[in-house]
Design a protein around this motif. Structure first.
Motif, PDB file in Angstrom:
ATOM      1  N   ALA A 107      -3.085 -25.130  52.195  1.00  0.00           N
ATOM      2  CA  ALA A 107      -3.453 -26.061  53.265  1.00  0.00           C
ATOM      3  C   ALA A 107      -4.647 -25.497  54.022  1.00  0.00           C
ATOM      4  O   ALA A 107      -4.921 -24.291  53.982  1.00  0.00           O
ATOM      5  N   ASP A 108      -5.343 -26.368  54.745  1.00  0.00           N
ATOM      6  CA  ASP A 108      -6.541 -25.937  55.460  1.00  0.00           C
ATOM      7  C   ASP A 108      -6.259 -24.776  56.405  1.00  0.00           C
ATOM      8  O   ASP A 108      -7.030 -23.818  56.485  1.00  0.00           O
ATOM      9  N   TYR A 109      -5.149 -24.870  57.177  1.00  0.00           N
ATOM     10  CA  TYR A 109      -4.857 -23.805  58.129  1.00  0.00           C
ATOM     11  C   TYR A 109      -4.566 -22.491  57.404  1.00  0.00           C
ATOM     12  O   TYR A 109      -4.855 -21.402  57.926  1.00  0.00           O
ATOM     13  N   GLN A 110      -3.983 -22.582  56.188  1.00  0.00           N
ATOM     14  CA  GLN A 110      -3.728 -21.370  55.406  1.00  0.00           C
ATOM     15  C   GLN A 110      -5.035 -20.763  54.904  1.00  0.00           C
ATOM     16  O   GLN A 110      -5.203 -19.539  54.900  1.00  0.00           O
ATOM     17  N   ILE A 111      -5.956 -21.621  54.504  1.00  0.00           N
ATOM     18  CA  ILE A 111      -7.269 -21.144  54.044  1.00  0.00           C
ATOM     19  C   ILE A 111      -7.986 -20.405  55.169  1.00  0.00           C
ATOM     20  O   ILE A 111      -8.585 -19.338  54.963  1.00  0.00           O
TER      21      ILE A 111
END
Length: 349
Positions: free
Chosen positions: A67-71
């Protein structure tokens, strides 16, 4: 409204808010960090500390994207599988953590993300299953958990009312009525304008179940507001240090903030009261000096017929209330009433 028992705690309207300190994977795969998180949760006054139990190979494919926040918060060149594999704890480590929570006298909870982990947590003795929003529509998994006969705390992030209803019916059809819903916005961090806290009441009215709030916004404001709106459970991520590497640290509370949030919630609970409008004991005393009484505006000789222009209203409030004004006008003074004196029923006839 139904109440659900988790450990020795009843959860529902009229009970103290059940506060889950969500350690999640903020231990970064280190059991010593996990123990320190348990210490922080206990010190802050949480009812339970919660982790996440999974086998990476059972949860995501080898090349699943992040997910974007994980990236943003993890290494760029690793897959979601590689990321969460590093965050696994072994069954022996979870057993050690479970025993540690018993020593610390705080409830141990963990979210199972696969069937194997659910079996393990059941055998370990968790008092309830917390289900991630990601499994709201995983009906076979919900049925499997429900059949184990333990309360289910179900996050509803990304869900519609129809999907939530399907999940509830699946759990109930498996013979399990002990369900707590958590309103949730699955975004890290969640924007305040996306929180829609009034949905807490919507869920209560729609499903007649205890409803709480799993918060992913920054700070402590939203959980406090949620309790004021009727949330009976609060789940909030926390960390030892927001600067640690990992997907969730930056959107988590630090130890001081966790303690502040819990203290604020307990104060808000006291402030909410029982909803019955009545003067408090303190107000009963204060109104004697703060309210007004009927007072003589001028000297009123004995035998005088009292008229409007002879009266006014002043503190203290130990004489006749101004609401008796019209009943005093037209009566005769039974004694000489001096200017600024309070007037009582025995002063007129």
């Amino acid at each position: 409204m139904k109440k659900v028992k988790i450990g020795d705690r009843l959860v529902g309207d009229g009970e103290p808010c059940f506060i889950i300190a969500e350690a999640g994977v903020n231990h970064n795969g280190d059991i010593e960090l996990a123990k320190r998180l348990i210490d922080v949760a206990k010190d802050a006054g949480a009812d339970a500390v919660k982790f996440q139990t999974f086998k990476a190979e059972n949860v995501v494919t080898r090349d699943a994207p992040k997910a974007d926040y994980q990236i943003k918060n993890t290494e760029l060149n690793e897959s979601q599988y590689d990321m969460i594999k590093k965050l696994e704890l072994s069954e022996d480590e979870f057993r050690e953590l479970y025993e540690y929570t018993r020593e610390k006298e705080i409830l141990f909870l963990s979210t199972p993300f696969d069937f194997e982990s659910a079996d393990f947590l059941d055998e370990l003795g968790v008092p309830a299953f917390k289900v991630s929003s990601t499994d709201l529509t995983n009906l076979p998994f919900l049925e499997y958990l429900a059949e184990k006969g333990k309360p289910i705390i179900l996050s509803t992030g990304m869900g519609t009312l129809g999907e939530i209803e399907e999940a509830i019916n699946t759990i109930k059809n498996a013979g399990n009525e002990d369900i707590i819903l958590l309103h949730c916005i699955t975004s890290y961090p969640a924007k305040f304008e996306s929180l829609n806290l009034r949905a807490i009441q919507t869920l209560k009215e729609a499903f007649k179940l205890p409803v709480g709030f799993s918060d992913h916004s920054l700070g402590i404001y939203a959980p406090i507001a949620a309790v004021a709106l009727g949330a009976v459970v609060i789940e909030k991520h926390f960390t030892l240090d927001k600067n640690l590497p990992g997907p969730n640290h930056k959107a988590s509370l630090n130890p001081e903030e966790l303690k502040e949030m819990i203290s604020a919630i307990r104060l808000i609970e006291k402030a909410l009261g029982d909803g019955i409008k009545r003067p408090t004991p303190e107000e009963i005393e204060i109104r004697k000096v703060a309210r007004r009484s009927i007072v003589a505006r001028v000297n009123i000789p004995k035998g005088t017929i009292i008229t409007e222009d002879m009266l006014t209203f002043k503190r203290p409030g130990i004489g006749l209330s101004p609401k008796c004004y019209n009943e005093i006008i037209g009566r005769r003074a039974r004694r000489n009433i001096e200017v600024d004196e309070l007037i009582y029923w025995w002063d007129v006839e």
